[in-house]
Every structure is written in C-alpha cells, then in structure tokens.
Design an enzyme around this catalytic site. Structure first.
Site, short mmCIF file in Angstrom:
data_model
loop_
_atom_site.label_atom_id
_atom_site.label_comp_id
_atom_site.label_asym_id
_atom_site.label_seq_id
_atom_site.Cartn_x
_atom_site.Cartn_y
_atom_site.Cartn_z
N ASP A 27 0.87 -1.19 0.00
CA ASP A 27 0.00 0.00 0.00
C ASP A 27 0.90 1.23 0.00
O ASP A 27 2.12 1.13 0.21
CB ASP A 27 -0.91 -0.01 1.24
CG ASP A 27 -1.91 1.15 1.26
OD1 ASP A 27 -2.26 1.67 0.18
OD2 ASP A 27 -2.34 1.55 2.36
N GLY A 60 -3.41 9.41 -3.35
CA GLY A 60 -4.59 10.11 -3.83
C GLY A 60 -4.28 11.44 -4.50
O GLY A 60 -5.09 11.97 -5.26
N CYS A 91 -4.56 -1.36 -2.02
CA CYS A 91 -4.74 0.08 -2.21
C CYS A 91 -5.68 0.28 -3.39
O CYS A 91 -5.35 -0.12 -4.52
CB CYS A 91 -3.39 0.73 -2.50
SG CYS A 91 -3.49 2.47 -2.92
N THR A 93 -6.59 3.14 -4.69
CA THR A 93 -6.10 4.23 -5.54
C THR A 93 -5.15 3.67 -6.60
O THR A 93 -5.17 4.10 -7.77
CB THR A 93 -5.38 5.27 -4.67
OG1 THR A 93 -6.20 5.56 -3.54
CG2 THR A 93 -5.12 6.55 -5.44
N CYS A 205 -11.03 2.84 0.43
CA CYS A 205 -9.62 3.12 0.67
C CYS A 205 -9.27 2.23 1.85
O CYS A 205 -10.01 2.20 2.85
CB CYS A 205 -9.40 4.58 1.01
SG CYS A 205 -7.76 4.93 1.71
N THR A 206 -8.19 1.49 1.73
CA THR A 206 -7.89 0.48 2.76
C THR A 206 -7.53 1.11 4.10
O THR A 206 -7.51 0.41 5.12
CB THR A 206 -6.76 -0.44 2.28
OG1 THR A 206 -5.65 0.36 1.86
CG2 THR A 206 -7.23 -1.32 1.14
N HIS A 207 -7.25 2.39 4.11
CA HIS A 207 -6.99 3.06 5.39
C HIS A 207 -8.24 3.19 6.26
O HIS A 207 -8.15 3.24 7.48
CB HIS A 207 -6.48 4.50 5.15
CG HIS A 207 -5.03 4.57 4.80
ND1 HIS A 207 -4.54 4.16 3.59
CD2 HIS A 207 -3.96 5.03 5.50
CE1 HIS A 207 -3.24 4.36 3.56
NE2 HIS A 207 -2.86 4.89 4.71
#
Ligand code: DGL
Length: 289
Positions: A27, A60, A91, A93, A205-207
């Site tokens: 990521d 991003g 990720c 993005t 978004c993996t966050h």
C-alpha cells in the site's frame, strides 16, 4: 452482514507454490494492514511481507501517469527483494489504475482491491449508496465503469476524501485525531433525498477500516459499511491453493518495509508488532521532483 465482494474485485492468475508461500501486501502507507490482517487469518502458514510506499504517500494526490510510474518503480525493488509468490495491491487508488501495467510487467499474480460497488448495489434498500475513497479513486474511469455496470439503478454518491487516509495514519502512529475532523470527512456520504437516505457506505480506501469504530460512532445514522478485506483474503487463499504442512514457527517475525521510514514512531512499531510485523526496514525510494 456478510457480503460477497469477489465480483467487484480484480485479481490475477493463480499460482500454487508447494513450499511455504510468500505474500507481499503493498500500500502507499498503513491502510494495507487492514487487508494484511485478514490475509494472515486466511493463510496463517504464509510468510507475509508488508510494504508501505510512505515516500509516495498519499497516492490520492498523484496524477495517473505519476502513479503508474511510481508503483512500477517501487514494485521492481520489492519483488527483487522479497520474491513473493503473490502480491496484494492493498490500495484502491493504485488498483483502479495500475493492475494492467503490473500484470504486463511481472508474471506473479496480483490481487487488487477496488470499490465494492456491486455488493453495495445488491444490499441497498434505499437505493442510495456512497463510495468513500481517495480523490484519485473517485476520479477513475474504472470506478465510473463499475457504477455504470453494477449500480445504474442506484443513486451513487462519490466522496473523495482528502484527509481521511492521513487521519487514519495519524491515529495508528499514536497522534490525537479529533472527532470533528473525521465527522467532516464523513458528512458528504450521508444523503437524504425524497424521503430516502443513504444506507450503504463502501470503504474504498484500505486506510478507512482503521477508523471504522469511530466512524460508526460519528455517523449521523446507522449504515452498512463495506470493508472488502475479508473477500480479498478469501481470494488470496483460493489462489494459493490448500495450505501445506508449512512450519508456522516464523510467525511474528515478518518484515514491514518502508520506502521512507520518516514517520515510524514508537506507537506505530507497537501497532505493527500487533500484525506480526516485528522487523521494520527501510528500502529508500525517494519520490522524484
Ligand atoms: N490506502 C489507499 C487506498 O486504498 C490510499 C491512501 C493514499 O491516498 O495513498 O486507496
């Protein structure tokens, strides 16, 4: 709620190593940990390497051309260093843009994560769904294509958050993150129209799942939040095939590789250790310009 996300996620071709497989989870930063956690649960026998391109974070804000070049550049180094059997691009993005270039360049399988628009469209009752993602992901043709293909009958709100990934990173690094900052990023996801309101939000978004408990608490009304990580992990396990009798004695000494390493705090080391990542290393790849 259990949601099958596989149709909304893109993957590479299968490889079934007989020895203990190595999975590289990649990521821009720390969000991929949410996927890594599920991958470890699905394949505890695998050797996991986590890599964060923190020198390039946040993805991003990069143009599409910059992002393709950047991910290929970093992946060359990571593949040469860790010889993975399978790579998870944890990720959205990057996955919504770079997977074709990665698959053209490397022969190993790449599993990506893309917005869970199909499952969101399948479970919504109000017809109002929101895709919470980075500005890059919401701008992608790929994301628009998913909406046209799977959610044409829905009212889809694309929310490109400029701050949420950084807020999630800050929280994991032990910094105080204000509720109001999170609430402001979430607010555009909650839409009321003609007596109906948003009932599904995709965490694209993996966050974002790093903040899920707080997001649930701060949401103006309850919704179903879709985190694609369990579905990605199931797909990884499927591609690797049945686990052999691989020793799991190295569990807990997996490496986390950073391309900058500038933001590695004590609390972050503790958080990484919680994912079994006790070796923290830097593979310097400065961002050009
Ligand atoms: N974790 C990444 C994703 O899933 C994005 C964070 C960034 O902007 O780099 O999209």
């Amino acid at each position: 709620m259990q949601v099958d996300l596989l149709a909304g996620t893109t993957y590479g071709a299968a490889v079934i190593p007989k020895r203990r497989p190595t999975i590289l989870a990649f990521d821009s930063g720390l969000g991929g940990l949410t996927v890594l956690g599920e991958a470890v649960r699905a394949r505890p026998d695998a050797r996991i390497v986590y890599a964060a391109d923190d020198a390039g974070f946040p993805y991003g804000r990069l143009s599409e051309a910059e992002l393709v070049g950047r991910v290929l550049q970093v992946m060359e180094r990571l593949v040469a260093r860790s010889h993975p059997d399978l790579v998870i691009i944890a990720c959205n993005t990057a996955s919504t843009l770079v997977l074709p270039a990665l698959r053209a360049r490397f022969t190993i399988p790449f599993v990506g994560t893309v917005p869970a628009i199909k499952p969101a469209a399948e479970i919504t009752r109000s017809g109002l769904i929101s895709v919470l993602a980075t500005p890059g992901t919401v701008a992608r043709d790929y994301t628009r294509g998913l909406i046209e293909t799977y959610a044409a009958a829905c009212d889809v709100t694309l929310v490109g958050s400029t701050r949420l990934a950084s807020l999630a990173e800050a929280a994991l690094k032990g910094e105080a993150v204000d509720d109001e900052a999170i609430r402001a990023e979430l607010a555009p996801c909650f839409v009321e129209r003609d007596g109906a309101r948003t009932d599904v939000v995709t965490l694209s978004c993996t966050h974002y799942p790093l903040l899920l408990e707080r997001m649930r608490r701060l949401a103006p009304w309850p919704v179903t939040w879709i985190d694609p990580a369990p579905a990605i992990a199931r797909r990884v396990a499927q591609l690797l095939g049945p686990a052999g009798d691989h020793a799991i004695d190295a569990a807990g000494d997996a490496p986390a590789i950073f391309t900058s390493g500038a933001g590695i705090t004590g609390p972050l080391r503790i958080a990484l250790a919680g994912y079994g990542l006790t070796q923290v290393m830097v593979e310097p790849v400065p961002l050009a310009n």
